[in-house]
Motif scaffolding. Structure first.
Motif, PDB file in Angstrom:
ATOM      1  N   TYR A  49      -3.945   0.448  -2.547  1.00  0.00           N
ATOM      2  CA  TYR A  49      -3.462  -0.912  -2.299  1.00  0.00           C
ATOM      3  C   TYR A  49      -3.124  -1.585  -3.633  1.00  0.00           C
ATOM      4  O   TYR A  49      -3.930  -1.566  -4.572  1.00  0.00           O
ATOM      5  CB  TYR A  49      -4.522  -1.712  -1.542  1.00  0.00           C
ATOM      6  CG  TYR A  49      -4.556  -1.370  -0.076  1.00  0.00           C
ATOM      7  CD1 TYR A  49      -5.027  -0.135   0.360  1.00  0.00           C
ATOM      8  CD2 TYR A  49      -4.089  -2.268   0.884  1.00  0.00           C
ATOM      9  CE1 TYR A  49      -5.030   0.199   1.709  1.00  0.00           C
ATOM     10  CE2 TYR A  49      -4.094  -1.950   2.239  1.00  0.00           C
ATOM     11  CZ  TYR A  49      -4.565  -0.715   2.639  1.00  0.00           C
ATOM     12  OH  TYR A  49      -4.573  -0.384   3.981  1.00  0.00           O
ATOM     13  N   TYR A  97       2.509 -11.187   7.547  1.00  0.00           N
ATOM     14  CA  TYR A  97       1.905  -9.848   7.615  1.00  0.00           C
ATOM     15  C   TYR A  97       2.848  -8.847   8.267  1.00  0.00           C
ATOM     16  O   TYR A  97       3.689  -9.202   9.102  1.00  0.00           O
ATOM     17  CB  TYR A  97       0.623  -9.900   8.449  1.00  0.00           C
ATOM     18  CG  TYR A  97      -0.419 -10.857   7.942  1.00  0.00           C
ATOM     19  CD1 TYR A  97      -0.421 -12.190   8.346  1.00  0.00           C
ATOM     20  CD2 TYR A  97      -1.405 -10.426   7.058  1.00  0.00           C
ATOM     21  CE1 TYR A  97      -1.377 -13.071   7.875  1.00  0.00           C
ATOM     22  CE2 TYR A  97      -2.372 -11.300   6.588  1.00  0.00           C
ATOM     23  CZ  TYR A  97      -2.357 -12.614   7.000  1.00  0.00           C
ATOM     24  OH  TYR A  97      -3.309 -13.491   6.535  1.00  0.00           O
ATOM     25  N   ARG A  98       2.636  -7.580   7.921  1.00  0.00           N
ATOM     26  CA  ARG A  98       3.316  -6.527   8.683  1.00  0.00           C
ATOM     27  C   ARG A  98       2.641  -6.435  10.046  1.00  0.00           C
ATOM     28  O   ARG A  98       1.442  -6.755  10.195  1.00  0.00           O
ATOM     29  CB  ARG A  98       3.276  -5.190   7.964  1.00  0.00           C
ATOM     30  CG  ARG A  98       1.947  -4.508   7.905  1.00  0.00           C
ATOM     31  CD  ARG A  98       2.042  -3.142   7.205  1.00  0.00           C
ATOM     32  NE  ARG A  98       2.877  -2.207   7.912  1.00  0.00           N
ATOM     33  CZ  ARG A  98       4.057  -1.780   7.466  1.00  0.00           C
ATOM     34  NH1 ARG A  98       4.515  -2.206   6.308  1.00  0.00           N
ATOM     35  NH2 ARG A  98       4.766  -0.907   8.153  1.00  0.00           N
ATOM     36  N   VAL A 149      -0.948  -4.809  10.881  1.00  0.00           N
ATOM     37  CA  VAL A 149      -2.212  -5.363  10.363  1.00  0.00           C
ATOM     38  C   VAL A 149      -2.492  -6.765  10.898  1.00  0.00           C
ATOM     39  O   VAL A 149      -3.559  -7.329  10.623  1.00  0.00           O
ATOM     40  CB  VAL A 149      -2.240  -5.376   8.816  1.00  0.00           C
ATOM     41  CG1 VAL A 149      -1.930  -3.992   8.254  1.00  0.00           C
ATOM     42  CG2 VAL A 149      -1.307  -6.430   8.241  1.00  0.00           C
ATOM     43  N   ARG A 152       0.840  -1.190   0.000  1.00  0.00           N
ATOM     44  CA  ARG A 152       0.000   0.000   0.000  1.00  0.00           C
ATOM     45  C   ARG A 152       0.879   1.244   0.000  1.00  0.00           C
ATOM     46  O   ARG A 152       2.027   1.217   0.465  1.00  0.00           O
ATOM     47  CB  ARG A 152      -0.939   0.014   1.210  1.00  0.00           C
ATOM     48  CG  ARG A 152      -0.233   0.114   2.555  1.00  0.00           C
ATOM     49  CD  ARG A 152      -1.249  -0.048   3.690  1.00  0.00           C
ATOM     50  NE  ARG A 152      -0.619   0.072   5.006  1.00  0.00           N
ATOM     51  CZ  ARG A 152      -1.245  -0.168   6.150  1.00  0.00           C
ATOM     52  NH1 ARG A 152      -2.533  -0.537   6.151  1.00  0.00           N
ATOM     53  NH2 ARG A 152      -0.602  -0.045   7.297  1.00  0.00           N
ATOM     54  N   VAL A 161       2.327  -5.122   3.019  1.00  0.00           N
ATOM     55  CA  VAL A 161       1.189  -5.374   3.901  1.00  0.00           C
ATOM     56  C   VAL A 161       1.097  -6.861   4.257  1.00  0.00           C
ATOM     57  O   VAL A 161       1.056  -7.222   5.443  1.00  0.00           O
ATOM     58  CB  VAL A 161      -0.128  -4.925   3.254  1.00  0.00           C
ATOM     59  CG1 VAL A 161      -1.316  -5.284   4.151  1.00  0.00           C
ATOM     60  CG2 VAL A 161      -0.110  -3.431   2.963  1.00  0.00           C
ATOM     61  N   ASP A 164      -4.982   3.218   7.716  1.00  0.00           N
ATOM     62  CA  ASP A 164      -4.955   2.210   6.652  1.00  0.00           C
ATOM     63  C   ASP A 164      -5.276   2.830   5.294  1.00  0.00           C
ATOM     64  O   ASP A 164      -5.190   2.138   4.270  1.00  0.00           O
ATOM     65  CB  ASP A 164      -5.967   1.098   6.941  1.00  0.00           C
ATOM     66  CG  ASP A 164      -5.620   0.279   8.161  1.00  0.00           C
ATOM     67  OD1 ASP A 164      -6.533  -0.030   8.952  1.00  0.00           O
ATOM     68  OD2 ASP A 164      -4.419  -0.048   8.343  1.00  0.00           O
TER      69      ASP A 164
END
Length: 123
Positions: free
Chosen positions: A94, A60-61, A64, A38, A48, A90
C-alpha cells in the motif's frame, strides 16, 4: 518538496483489521489532496481511496466501500487508512500519495509517493 512515510502494514487473518498511517513532512498540506494506492504481485498499482485535505471529502474504489475509511489528522500532518473486514484479495503493498492539485484516481494525478507498506491477509 513533500516527504511521505507509510507505516502500519503487517500480516492479518481474513476478517481482521489494520490501520495504515502516512506521515507527511515538507511543504504545508492545507491545499493538498492525498490518496492511497495498492499493488499486488504481478498487477498494476491501483487506486484505493482519496481525501481532500481542507474539506475532508473522500472517495473510494467500489471493492473497499464500507470496509475502508480514509481520514486525516491536521495537527499531525498524517493521513490514515482504516481497513476492516480484510480479505485475501486486499493483499498488496500500500502506497500513500500526495498532490497540490485536486487529485484523482490515476497514478498520474499525484506528485509525491511514499515507499509503501506491505499488507498480507491470510485466508
Amino acid at each position: 518538496q513533500v516527504q511521505l512515510v507509510e507505516s502500519g502494514g503487517g500480516l492479518v487473518q481474513a476478517g481482521g483489521s489494520l490501520r495504515l498511517s502516512c506521515a507527511a513532512s515538507g511543504r504545508t498540506f492545507s491545499s493538498y489532496a492525498m490518496g492511497w494506492f495498492r499493488q499486488a504481485p504481478g498487477k498494476e498499482r491501483e487506486f484505493v481511496a482519496r481525501i481532500k485535505w481542507s474539506s475532508g471529502w473522500t472517495y473510494y474504489r467500489d471493492s473497499v466501500k464500507g470496509r475502508f475509511t480514509i481520514f486525516r489528522d491536521n495537527a499531525k500532518n498524517t493521513v490514515y487508512l482504516q481497513m476492516n473486514s480484510l480479505k485475501p484479495e486486499d493483499t498488496a503493498v500500500y502506497y500513500c500519495a500526495a498532490t497540490h492539485t485536486i487529485g484523482g484516481t490515476s497514478l498520474y494525478d499525484y506528485d509525491y509517493w511514499g515507499r509503501g507498506t506491505q499488507v498480507t491477509v491470510s485466508s
